[in-house]
Design a protein around this motif. Structure first.
Motif, mmCIF file in Angstrom:
data_model
loop_
_atom_site.group_PDB
_atom_site.id
_atom_site.type_symbol
_atom_site.label_atom_id
_atom_site.label_comp_id
_atom_site.label_asym_id
_atom_site.label_seq_id
_atom_site.Cartn_x
_atom_site.Cartn_y
_atom_site.Cartn_z
ATOM 1 N N ALA A 300 45.046 34.847 45.808
ATOM 2 C CA ALA A 300 45.885 36.043 45.661
ATOM 3 C C ALA A 300 45.523 37.095 46.703
ATOM 4 N N LYS A 305 48.751 39.473 47.697
ATOM 5 C CA LYS A 305 49.373 39.824 46.420
ATOM 6 C C LYS A 305 48.596 40.907 45.674
ATOM 7 N N GLN A 352 47.386 37.183 34.964
ATOM 8 C CA GLN A 352 48.242 38.201 35.577
ATOM 9 C C GLN A 352 48.101 38.198 37.110
ATOM 10 N N LYS A 356 51.223 35.768 40.219
ATOM 11 C CA LYS A 356 51.841 36.331 41.423
ATOM 12 C C LYS A 356 51.989 35.278 42.520
#
Length: 526
Positions: A300, A305, A352, A356
């Motif tokens: 990520a 992200k 969470q 992404k």
């Protein structure tokens, strides 16, 4: 007419067929013995011996010849006292040197004599020094065969990694099998002539084809660290009453310096070994648990992200794909940064962050970090682990792989994750063989066509590294050496088909097969 025929026959035997007659006579007297080749040594990175071959002897007997043994003792006055010893005396004299039962040896010799056998193995696996003492007795018909025995000075601490060599000389797993082509030599042949009474004709034209010894192999293993890791993981398995455990240490360049597993076995006594003889860090695959969170966070961050300071609302329980996911312990809904999510090893927070990323992208990073692909070490019995294909990354599985469930890897694959982060985002190929003997007492670097892979940028690797320091840093004494790590639940996956599932770094495998499983901590250090 008769004289003419006789003369012609004599001419044929003495002249034309002399070579063939001589060859036939030689064949009847000749004996061929295999000269075993010495198998190459296996040593650690500092040259400490992990496996070696030593010369041994098998004592053989021609009972018919041995029964004629007359012992000759020179007396003080210079005379020679002759004492007929026979088979019983030969058995007693040999037994006293090699520590065997004289009655058993005598029985074997007498039974073979009754059966008119001219050969039997009398005693196997004696030292060259013992054979010299037996040879000095000058018992007719008593000979020896040179053999080679494999010894493992470090015993159980490194046995699963090194493997063993069977009685027939064939390798049985580990480095012995993996490097057999280099370690194994080429046997030679010794041809000698023996008289009708069994004695060797010393003046005969004996010939040898020398054996070619195998090459030594040097590993990246550090024997002292291996011994320490083995004892620590054994103590941990016993204290937690687990089924098994393993501990792996590599440096940042992918050199494996310790690969311990427990239970182990003594490869010097392979016939009595029990349980699995595989090296668990390679063979057993486990759901990596929170080790996968490192991959999710790094991916990520690399994809832009999130940042380490990105804020998320993290509840104790989160619903996705019609399923409720929970953290390991109850807590109120809180605000966490990305770094805080990893520090607290939050499942709901990791979901969470991970959602992404598309399933394709996340799976790609798992492979880049080394999960689901062979290490390339080519260790016997190695598991490749399992990462679901993209079309299976849906429903609950889409989320469980983010925090290390529904995916598996062996300890070597999992330690590669931390090696990559510690090495500035570059995953180096794991290496176990440092070099192969060059024939001059040195070693030539092992050939390897694998290349390093830049998985994430140095910037992202540094960010994740600092996040991992916070996992193990709170409450820990400050030291000059930095530690980076996270926990791994080491949850074993049932074995199915050719895919083995069970491992972590180090891990202990819980006895319980239910939902409540004992946790073990995995720490990677640089």
């Amino acid at each position: 007419m008769i004289f003419t025929v006789f003369a012609a026959q004599l001419l044929r035997v003495q002249g034309l067929d002399a070579a063939s007659v001589s060859q036939q006579a030689f064949s009847e007297r000749a004996n061929r013995v295999t000269i075993p080749a010495m198998r190459g040594e296996v040593v650690d990175a500092d040259g400490i011996t992990l496996a070696r071959s030593v010369e041994r002897r098998n004592i053989t007997a021609d009972p018919l010849a041995a029964s004629t043994w007359v012992k000759r003792d020179r007396q003080p006055d210079g005379s020679v006292k002759k004492t007929k010893m026979g088979l019983k005396g030969a058995a007693e004299a040999i037994a006293a040197i090699v520590g065997a039962d004289p009655a058993a040896l005598s029985s074997s010799l007498q039974r073979a004599e009754t059966q008119n056998r001219r050969f039997l193995y009398l005693v196997k696996d004696v030292s060259p020094q013992q054979w010299t003492q037996v040879s000095d007795l000058r018992i007719p018909g008593i000979f020896s065969e040179r053999t080679v025995k494999r010894e493992y000075p470090q015993g159980t601490s490194v046995a699963p990694l090194i493997g063993w060599v069977g009685a027939d000389g064939s390798p049985g797993g580990g480095i012995e099998a993996m490097q057999n082509r280099r370690l194994n030599g080429k046997p030679g042949t010794h041809v000698y002539e023996r008289a009708a009474d069994g004695t060797v004709i010393a003046t005969a034209d004996n010939s040898d084809t020398p054996a070619v010894d195998g090459k030594p192999v040097q590993l990246t293993i550090n024997n002292d660290l291996q011994w320490t890791a083995q004892n620590l993981i054994a103590a941990q398995v016993k204290s937690t009453k687990s089924l098994s455990g393993e501990a792996v240490v590599t440096d940042v360049k992918g050199n494996i310096v310790a690969a311990a597993s427990y239970p182990s076995f003594d490869n010097n006594q392979i016939a009595s070994a029990k349980g699995s003889l595989l090296s668990r860090p390679f063979a057993d695959a486990y759901e990596p648990g929170s080790t996968s969170k490192v991959i999710t966070m790094a991916a990520a961050l690399e994809e832009g992200k999130v940042t380490p300071q990105s804020v998320f609302t993290v509840p104790y329980q989160l619903e996705r794909a019609d399923q409720k996911f929970k953290d390991s312990h109850p807590h109120p809904t809180e605000k966490y940064t990305t770094a805080g999510i990893l520090a607290d090893s939050s499942n709901t927070g990791t979901i969470q962050v991970g959602e992404k990323l598309s399933p394709q992208v996340l799976r790609g990073y798992m492979n880049k970090f080394g999960l689901g692909v062979p290490t390339g070490v080519r260790f016997p019995g190695e598991s490749s682990g399992y990462v679901p294909p993209v079309d299976k990354l849906k429903g609950p599985t889409r989320y469980t792989v983010m925090f290390g469930q529904g995916v598996s890897g062996n300890s070597m694959q999992q330690v590669s994750v931390f090696q990559t982060i510690a090495n500035g985002g570059v995953r180096e190929p794991l290496k176990l063989v440092k070099g192969v003997g060059d024939g001059s007492g040195g070693y030539t670097a092992a050939q390897d066509d694998r290349v390093a892979v830049q998985v994430v940028s140095p910037k992202v690797a540094g960010e994740v590294s600092r996040m991992l320091q916070s996992v193990v840093g709170e409450g820990a004494p400050r030291r000059r050496r930095r530690f980076r790590g996270t926990t791994s639940r080491a949850r074993p996956v049932p074995r199915s088909g050719s895919t083995r599932r069970p491992a972590a770094t180090p891990v202990t495998r819980p006895r319980s097969s239910g939902s409540r499983r004992r946790r073990s901590r995995s720490t990677s250090c640089r």
